[in-house]
Design a protein around this motif. Structure first.
Motif, short mmCIF file in Angstrom:
data_model
loop_
_atom_site.label_atom_id
_atom_site.label_comp_id
_atom_site.label_asym_id
_atom_site.label_seq_id
_atom_site.Cartn_x
_atom_site.Cartn_y
_atom_site.Cartn_z
N ILE A 61 0.95 -0.84 0.02
CA ILE A 61 0.04 -0.37 0.52
C ILE A 61 1.18 1.21 -0.48
O ILE A 61 1.65 1.60 1.12
CB ILE A 61 -1.18 -0.30 1.59
CG1 ILE A 61 -2.09 1.28 1.35
CG2 ILE A 61 0.28 -0.06 3.08
CD1 ILE A 61 -3.04 0.85 2.40
N GLU A 62 0.64 2.25 -1.07
CA GLU A 62 0.79 3.04 -0.78
C GLU A 62 0.99 4.93 0.20
O GLU A 62 -0.24 4.61 1.02
CB GLU A 62 0.55 4.04 -1.77
CG GLU A 62 1.65 3.24 -3.05
CD GLU A 62 1.03 3.92 -4.54
OE1 GLU A 62 0.55 5.29 -4.63
OE2 GLU A 62 1.33 3.44 -5.61
N LEU A 63 1.98 5.05 0.89
CA LEU A 63 1.44 5.69 1.96
C LEU A 63 2.05 7.39 1.91
O LEU A 63 3.71 7.40 1.27
CB LEU A 63 2.10 5.54 3.36
CG LEU A 63 2.89 4.72 3.32
CD1 LEU A 63 3.98 5.42 4.85
CD2 LEU A 63 3.56 3.25 4.62
N GLY A 117 6.51 4.25 -1.64
CA GLY A 117 5.64 3.42 -2.65
C GLY A 117 4.85 1.92 -1.31
O GLY A 117 5.85 1.55 -0.25
N ARG A 118 4.67 0.82 -2.69
CA ARG A 118 4.37 -0.02 -1.58
C ARG A 118 5.75 -1.03 -1.03
O ARG A 118 6.82 -0.93 -2.29
CB ARG A 118 3.50 -0.53 -3.09
CG ARG A 118 2.13 0.08 -3.49
CD ARG A 118 1.50 -0.64 -4.27
NE ARG A 118 0.23 -0.27 -5.00
CZ ARG A 118 -0.68 -0.41 -4.53
NH1 ARG A 118 -1.01 -1.62 -3.04
NH2 ARG A 118 -1.92 0.28 -4.68
N ASN A 119 5.81 -1.56 -0.02
CA ASN A 119 6.87 -2.41 -0.02
C ASN A 119 7.83 -1.91 -0.03
O ASN A 119 9.21 -2.37 -0.40
CB ASN A 119 6.65 -3.87 -0.62
CG ASN A 119 5.43 -4.48 -0.59
OD1 ASN A 119 4.56 -4.34 -1.27
ND2 ASN A 119 5.84 -4.91 0.45
N GLU A 120 8.35 -0.54 -0.25
CA GLU A 120 9.72 0.46 -0.61
C GLU A 120 9.86 0.00 1.41
O GLU A 120 9.35 0.28 2.33
CB GLU A 120 9.37 1.51 -1.09
CG GLU A 120 10.56 2.50 -1.52
CD GLU A 120 10.17 3.75 -1.81
OE1 GLU A 120 12.00 4.50 -1.88
OE2 GLU A 120 9.56 4.66 -2.13
N VAL A 180 -4.62 5.15 1.41
CA VAL A 180 -5.95 5.10 1.30
C VAL A 180 -7.10 6.46 0.92
O VAL A 180 -8.04 5.95 0.81
CB VAL A 180 -6.80 3.78 1.03
CG1 VAL A 180 -5.66 2.26 1.35
CG2 VAL A 180 -6.79 2.76 3.21
N GLY A 181 -6.29 7.17 1.02
CA GLY A 181 -6.86 8.42 0.60
C GLY A 181 -7.43 8.79 1.88
O GLY A 181 -8.19 9.99 2.39
#
Length: 300
Positions: free
Chosen positions: A197-199, A228-231, A278-279
């Motif tokens: 998931i992006e944050l 980023g995702r899994n960054e 997620v917004g």
């Protein structure tokens, strides 16, 4: 009718009555919540959070119970936000407390606003039905268990321990300087996102520096950070500023004591990182303990 037959009928009626009474008693004696144990995130994506939850559960019945096929809905303020299930049989001896492991699925869009409003703790009620197996008899037992989940602390470990499952960890202190009447330094944090998931970390809310329990400064996020995702290994900078007068007054024996102790200042940093998932805005608790040396910047 013979006395023997009458006696058998009476015994049969007593047996049936005892069975009915026992059924009613047991079916009403629902297992009770007996303490939070752990919360472990298994996976998370744009819509769902899957976690493993362990809680203590007490059998208040005078008979041992075996819970199986346990499923329940999770509701907060009347809105369904997820489901809970147990995959294995749970043996509950009479009048005892055992650990019960749940699999928890939460819908993020409904959950995150609740976390924000409830200060990162969900106060849920698990309701549903379980099968209490006693020997060859199976009795339905209603489940109604309050379940407090400290999800914010569990999802986002914000302390200084560099564990692999910590989203935020403090890596180092840099740029210790005196600027006018303030001591300034930067804390370098590392962000490891284990989730699909992006944050985005936007700011710090209620961010302060404490020395010996007294507020001596403030902290702020230098700039917005996208992860980023899994960054992993994403660095961000927290700017810290402490008023010299507050540092001295918070020291054990004012200025003299500060320097006779070698100029070492023990501090704590506390705050809430404001993050968008997620917004939806949520918060990550940030806590760090450290030491800096004033003699390094006060040398002639």
């Amino acid at each position: 009718m013979s006395k023997k037959n009458i006696l058998l009928i009476v015994l049969l009626l007593l047996f049936v009555a005892a069975g009915i009474i026992g059924y009613i008693i047991i079916s009403k004696q629902t297992p009770q919540y007996s303490g939070f144990r752990s919360f472990k995130v298994l996976s998370m994506n744009d819509s769902t959070l899957n976690a493993e939850v362990v809680v203590g559960i007490k059998n208040v019945s005078f008979l041992p119970l075996t819970l199986e096929k346990l499923k329940a809905e999770l509701k907060e303020t009347g809105i369904k936000i997820g489901e809970i299930s147990v995959d294995t049989l749970v043996e509950l001896p009479s009048d005892s407390v055992v650990d019960l492991k749940f699999h928890l699925n939460l819908r993020l869009k409904e959950t995150l606003p609740l976390l924000e409003r409830l200060h990162d703790t969900l106060h849920l009620t698990v309701t549903g039905k379980a099968i209490a197996g006693i020997s060859f008899i199976s009795i339905p037992v209603l489940i109604d268990i309050p379940l407090p989940l400290e999800m914010g602390k569990s999802l986002f470990s914000g302390d200084s321990k560099n564990t692999t499952d910590s989203l935020i960890s403090i890596k180092s202190l840099r740029n210790l300087t005196i600027d006018g009447d303030s001591v300034k330094f930067d804390l370098i944090i590392e962000i490891n996102n284990p989730y699909n998931i992006e944050l985005e970390i936007e700011a710090i809310d209620s961010g302060f520096v404490f020395t010996n329990g007294k507020t001596t400064g403030r902290i702020a996020l230098q700039e917005v950070v996208s992860v980023g995702r899994n960054e992993t290994g994403v660095e961000a900078v927290i700017n810290s500023s402490c008023y010299v007068g507050d540092l001295i007054s918070a020291s054990p024996s004012t200025l003299l004591g500060l320097f006779t102790s070698g100029g070492k200042v023990k501090y704590e940093v506390k705050g809430l990182l404001v993050v968008t998932l997620v917004g939806k805005e949520s918060t990550i608790p940030l806590y760090h303990k450290g030491t800096f040396d004033l003699t390094e910047i006060l040398k002639p």
